[in-house]
Design an enzyme around this catalytic site. Structure first.
Site, PDB file in Angstrom:
ATOM      1  N   ALA A  41      -6.607   0.591   4.866  1.00  0.00           N
ATOM      2  CA  ALA A  41      -5.215   1.013   4.699  1.00  0.00           C
ATOM      3  C   ALA A  41      -4.642   1.679   5.936  1.00  0.00           C
ATOM      4  O   ALA A  41      -3.444   1.588   6.198  1.00  0.00           O
ATOM      5  CB  ALA A  41      -5.116   1.956   3.502  1.00  0.00           C
ATOM      6  N   HIS A 142      -9.204  -8.243  -0.801  1.00  0.00           N
ATOM      7  CA  HIS A 142      -8.526  -7.696  -1.979  1.00  0.00           C
ATOM      8  C   HIS A 142      -7.293  -8.506  -2.350  1.00  0.00           C
ATOM      9  O   HIS A 142      -6.480  -8.068  -3.161  1.00  0.00           O
ATOM     10  CB  HIS A 142      -8.144  -6.230  -1.758  1.00  0.00           C
TER      11      HIS A 142
END
Length: 263
Positions: A41, A142
């Site tokens: 992230a 993901h």
């Protein structure tokens, strides 16, 4: 660069500071033939996309509409199946990355790939910014919020379908099934093809750059532990697991470090 032992190599690199450290990074990259990037992230926070667990992360937001729910539940397969209106409301409010633009890290990685200096990018992010920057060899372990599909007929839909759909729960115009994002939710397995591609790159790499992740999420940590190549570089503002094994560790902005890379 030749060293008598792994201990001597790390002692040399760990003694470096300032520009010497950046020079060492570029020497490592020049010598390496199979470079792989594993990111989290923190790669996208400089594009204005909040991380999950950081000080200003998504999990720290206080939103009255969702205060009775744990953040992990709101992004879980259980929430999608049991309370789909809650799931899609949370997703539309917090995961819309369509307007975000790539930053220096995304752009440098795309540049490295184009120059034949990067085997691939492995990302935990679901924002599609690596592809927007020009990267083509990307393993999205993901998934991506910019893709969606019908859970019934498997028809695929683009990045606008869920976010611009006026239904609280988006349905497939063809069969009426629920259309969900093509992301890995809590409680689901990782996409097999993407994970296998990531693992193959890791096993073949002689240089792994880990950036923008603390390696707290099991999928990324598992991949990182597979790596047994020559050089390991970590770029993350906070502490990251495996720093004891790393040759170079930069506790700095990932964009500022990536700008120093010479192709």
């Amino acid at each position: 660069m030749k060293f008598i032992s792994e201990r001597e190599k790390q002692k040399c690199f760990h003694s470096l500071e300032g520009e010497e450290k950046y020079d060492a990074l570029n020497r490592i990259l020049k010598e390496s033939e199979h470079i792989v990037f594993l990111g989290g992230a923190g790669v996208s926070t400089e594009s204005g996309i909040p991380d999950f667990r950081g000080k200003n992360g998504l999990y720290k937001k206080r939103d009255k509409a969702f205060k009775k729910y744990k953040p992990e539940y709101l992004l879980s397969i259980d929430c999608l199946e049991r309370e789909p209106e809650v799931f899609f409301s949370y997703m539309r409010k917090n995961l819309d990355s369509r307007g975000a633009m790539p930053n220096a890290a995304h752009e440098k990685l795309a540049e490295m790939e184009k120059a034949g200096r990067l085997d691939g990018v492995i990302t935990q992010n679901i924002d599609g910014l690596h592809q927007k920057a020009g990267s083509r060899r990307v393993a999205e372990i993901h998934g991506s919020v910019l893709r969606s599909y019908c859970t019934k007929c498997r028809r695929e839909y683009g990045e606008n379908f869920i976010f611009e759909n006026e239904e609280p729960i988006p349905h497939c115009p063809e069969c009426g099934g629920v259309v969900r994002p093509d992301v890995t939710l809590y409680g689901e397995f990782l996409p097999t093809n993407e994970y296998e591609q990531a693992a193959a790159w890791i096993r073949y790499a002689d240089c792994l750059i880990i950036g923008g992740t603390s390696l707290e999420v099991g999928s990324a940590a598992q991949l990182a532990h597979m790596y047994h190549g020559k050089y390991l570089v970590i770029i993350n503002k906070g502490p990251t697991r495996l720093e004891g094994r790393a040759d170079l560790v930069f506790h700095e902005s990932i964009g500022s470090v990536m700008r120093k890379i010479r192709i």
